[in-house]
Scaffold this motif. Structure first.
Motif, PDB file in Angstrom:
ATOM      1  N   PRO A 176      19.521 -21.484 -40.467  1.00 10.68           N
ATOM      2  CA  PRO A 176      19.553 -22.939 -40.342  1.00 10.68           C
ATOM      3  C   PRO A 176      18.232 -23.557 -40.781  1.00 10.68           C
ATOM      4  O   PRO A 176      17.196 -22.882 -40.794  1.00 10.68           O
ATOM      5  N   PRO A 177      18.229 -24.842 -41.144  1.00 13.98           N
ATOM      6  CA  PRO A 177      16.966 -25.495 -41.535  1.00 13.98           C
ATOM      7  C   PRO A 177      15.936 -25.422 -40.415  1.00 13.98           C
ATOM      8  O   PRO A 177      16.275 -25.333 -39.223  1.00 13.98           O
ATOM      9  N   GLY A 178      14.671 -25.452 -40.788  1.00 13.41           N
ATOM     10  CA  GLY A 178      13.598 -25.317 -39.813  1.00 13.41           C
ATOM     11  C   GLY A 178      13.614 -26.362 -38.723  1.00 13.41           C
ATOM     12  O   GLY A 178      13.200 -26.104 -37.589  1.00 13.41           O
ATOM     13  N   ARG A 179      14.114 -27.581 -39.034  1.00 15.45           N
ATOM     14  CA  ARG A 179      14.110 -28.640 -38.025  1.00 15.45           C
ATOM     15  C   ARG A 179      15.088 -28.376 -36.895  1.00 15.45           C
ATOM     16  O   ARG A 179      15.003 -28.999 -35.833  1.00 15.45           O
ATOM     17  N   TYR A 180      16.044 -27.444 -37.109  1.00 10.27           N
ATOM     18  CA  TYR A 180      17.008 -27.110 -36.057  1.00 10.27           C
ATOM     19  C   TYR A 180      16.737 -25.749 -35.416  1.00 10.27           C
ATOM     20  O   TYR A 180      17.302 -25.431 -34.375  1.00 10.27           O
ATOM     21  N   ARG A 181      15.897 -24.951 -36.011  1.00 11.71           N
ATOM     22  CA  ARG A 181      15.755 -23.558 -35.598  1.00 11.71           C
ATOM     23  C   ARG A 181      14.823 -23.414 -34.389  1.00 11.71           C
ATOM     24  O   ARG A 181      13.712 -23.939 -34.385  1.00 11.71           O
ATOM     25  N   LEU A 182      15.285 -22.706 -33.374  1.00  8.95           N
ATOM     26  CA  LEU A 182      14.460 -22.467 -32.195  1.00  8.95           C
ATOM     27  C   LEU A 182      13.236 -21.644 -32.561  1.00  8.95           C
ATOM     28  O   LEU A 182      13.307 -20.729 -33.375  1.00  8.95           O
ATOM     29  N   ALA A 183      12.098 -21.998 -31.939  1.00  9.54           N
ATOM     30  CA  ALA A 183      10.870 -21.244 -32.160  1.00  9.54           C
ATOM     31  C   ALA A 183      10.416 -20.517 -30.907  1.00  9.54           C
ATOM     32  O   ALA A 183       9.577 -19.620 -30.989  1.00  9.54           O
TER      33      ALA A 183
END
Length: 585
Positions: A282-289
């Motif tokens: 998924p795009p970085g803005r949605y991806r859990l960190a």
């Protein structure tokens, strides 16, 4: 909590302060703030976050001031609580008696939680700016500047393998606390405890790629097995709504793929990037960190900076070499120090916090709306190229009667980049007749409105019969099967774009735009004094409250210097550089 006026400073405390800080000794910030601003954070502004019945609580207005003073000195909660009990200047500012014992440090954490739960994060800054407007130190109009900086989250950075293991571990911990009986009945506790007893940062990750991949598959299989048990018919339905369980579910969707092979066996594998032939992430803005802060995100700025966390946008007033009388007159306020050459301090008027992936352009209008709500919209707003576009310049002018002083990205056409040919500026646009005239005097034959990247555009085209015999065709287009095509914005945006690109090449514009660079010093001050670039808490709302309080602290530090007669510092000049004029003479 019953809203009440702040008590006046106790006579014995006030007498001690006068005795200590008499003569040439500078009055400290807490004392000056109380003398100049009085009850700046009134209890009534926070009344909605507290009940009207029950055991009396501490004054929320004074807790807000304590939270700000805590950031001025960059103190922990325990240190701040100790200062309330022992520091005379804090007792003076809060109106406490000499023998007041203060409170337990946990009160500050509870206060922040209440402020966030009732969405009052902006309230302290609103109250301070309102008080400064009443005193003529701030007003709409004038000049302001804005820039952003990175903020590192309060959680440990983890890679994809560690993230998977920590998500499973966090879910197991939550289930063990919420339903220990269910865990004992459903899971083989010793086996799971052996794998997930320790956090990922307490042991060394395998260096072999194959072993890391094997460990990732184990984490994925355990995660799916745990979710199947939670969602089983015999399990309580409320277990599914635990935040850690939901985080595990999201992580598995984002990082794993589950399928069945030819023999009917379940296969679990990690997702791979599309460019590696995988299913895609998924795009970085949605991806859990991180499973412990669901709002933090990974982002990069160029090739030099990559961080896991947030981004903060700071706006402040700015002045160009004027004295106090000129500045206040320009802002429409009252000159409080008539005849003085001391300049007003630059004050922070807005703070916005986003996750690290939000582009600056998405925040330009949001910042303007916040400034409009406070009645502090500037006449000129200085921004870097990350915040700008021709559309935003037009929008600011039409909605807020504001001029955006910002560079726009240059024309990226081949002719403009190589400076060898006819770029957009070589063509004349007749908007009324919907025609474009080329440098050779030929006119376009089509004018087609369209949408590109969700934006309205216009494509003006010249026929092949006109362009093919043209003697300067090589300077205009390389197309072999068509004539020159010119892509235009709508008229207002295109004219703004052309004008701005022409102006930003002049020395006068560069001299004017130099005013923006001062925001870097403000960011440095906030980062150095208040620790702005490191989140102290988890979650974007808590981090935003930290940034708001940091902005207030910087404002009070600058106001304190101004109240004590220290002018706004000009550019420092070294002693060696000062010798140059003398040598020239």
């Amino acid at each position: 909590m019953q809203p009440m006026p702040w008590p006046e400073p106790a006579p014995e405390v006030a007498a001690a302060i006068r005795a200590i800080y008499r003569g040439k000794r500078q009055v400290p910030l807490p004392v000056r703030v109380r003398d100049e601003l009085g009850e700046v954070f009134a209890d009534a502004a926070f009344a909605g976050a507290f009940g009207k019945e029950g055991r009396p609580g501490w004054s929320p207005g004074r807790l807000a001031l304590i939270t700000v003073l805590q950031r001025v000195d960059n103190l922990t909660d325990r240190q701040a609580a100790e200062a309330v009990a022992t520091d005379l200047t804090w007792k003076y500012a809060l109106g406490l008696s000499l023998d007041d014992p203060g409170f337990d440090a946990s009160v500050l954490s509870e206060f922040r939680s209440r402020v966030i739960a009732h969405e009052l994060e902006e309230k302290p800054l609103d109250l301070l700016l309102s008080a400064l407007q009443e005193r003529g130190l701030l007003a709409a109009g004038g000049k302001q500047r804005t820039d952003s900086t990175h903020v590192i989250s309060a959680v440990r950075d983890v890679n994809r393998v560690e993230l998977a293991g920590e998500c499973v571990r966090a879910a197991l911990e939550a289930l063990a606390v919420a339903a220990p009986g269910w865990v004992r009945q459903v899971l083989e506790v010793p086996g799971w405890a052996d794998r997930y007893e320790l956090r990922a940062d307490s042991w060394r990750m395998p260096t072999s790629k194959s072993k890391q991949e094997e460990l990732a598959r184990v984490y994925g299989a355990d995660g799916y097995a745990l979710l199947e048990a939670v969602y089983a018919p015999f399990s309580p339905a409320w277990l599914r709504h635990l935040p850690a369980v939901d985080t595990l579910r999201i992580m598995l969707i984002q990082h794993y793929v589950r399928s069945t092979d030819r023999r009917g066996r379940q296969v679990i594998k990690r997702r791979q990037d599309l460019n590696q032939g995988g299913e895609g992430l998924p795009p970085g803005r949605y991806r859990l960190a991180s499973p412990y802060d669901l709002d933090t995100r990974w982002a990069a700025k160029g090739s030099e900076l990559m961080w896991n966390g947030y981004k903060v946008h700071i706006s402040e007033t700015c002045h160009r070499g004027a004295n106090t009388h000129d500045i206040v007159a320009e802002a429409g306020g009252t000159d409080l120090v008539t005849g003085s050459d001391t300049r007003l301090p630059n004050l922070i008027t807005n703070v916005a916090t986003t996750d690290a992936t939000v582009p600056d352009t998405a925040m330009t209008e949001v910042i303007h709306q916040h400034l409009a709500r406070r009645g502090l919209l500037p006449a000129e707003h200085y921004l870097d190229a990350g915040y700008s576009s021709a559309e935003l310049i037009v929008q600011a002018r039409e909605l807020h009667q504001m001029a955006l002083i910002t560079p726009l990205r240059s024309d990226n056409s081949v002719q403009a980049r190589t400076r060898n040919g006819y770029d957009r500026t070589a063509f004349t646009i007749d908007w009324e007749h919907r025609q474009v005239t080329c440098p050779q005097g030929q006119t376009s034959t089509s004018w087609t409105p369209c949408r590109q990247k969700q934006q309205p555009m216009i494509v003006a085209a010249f026929p092949l019969s006109t362009c093919r015999p043209c003697p300067v065709r090589a300077l205009c287009t390389s197309a072999q099967r068509s004539g020159r095509h010119l892509t235009l914005h709508p008229r207002a945006i295109q004219e703004t774009l052309d004008t701005a690109r022409a102006e930003q090449t002049t020395p006068a514009w560069h001299d004017q735009y130099a005013l923006r660079c001062g925001i870097e010093a403000t960011i440095h001050q906030a980062a150095t004094v208040t620790g702005l670039r490191r989140a102290r808490y988890r979650g974007i709302k808590k981090v935003h409250l930290q940034h708001v309080v940091s902005a207030i602290a910087v404002n009070l530090i600058r106001l304190n210097a101004w109240w004590n007669g220290h002018p706004l510092e000009r550019k420092r000049t070294s002693h060696l550089a000062q010798l140059e004029p003398a040598l020239a003479a």
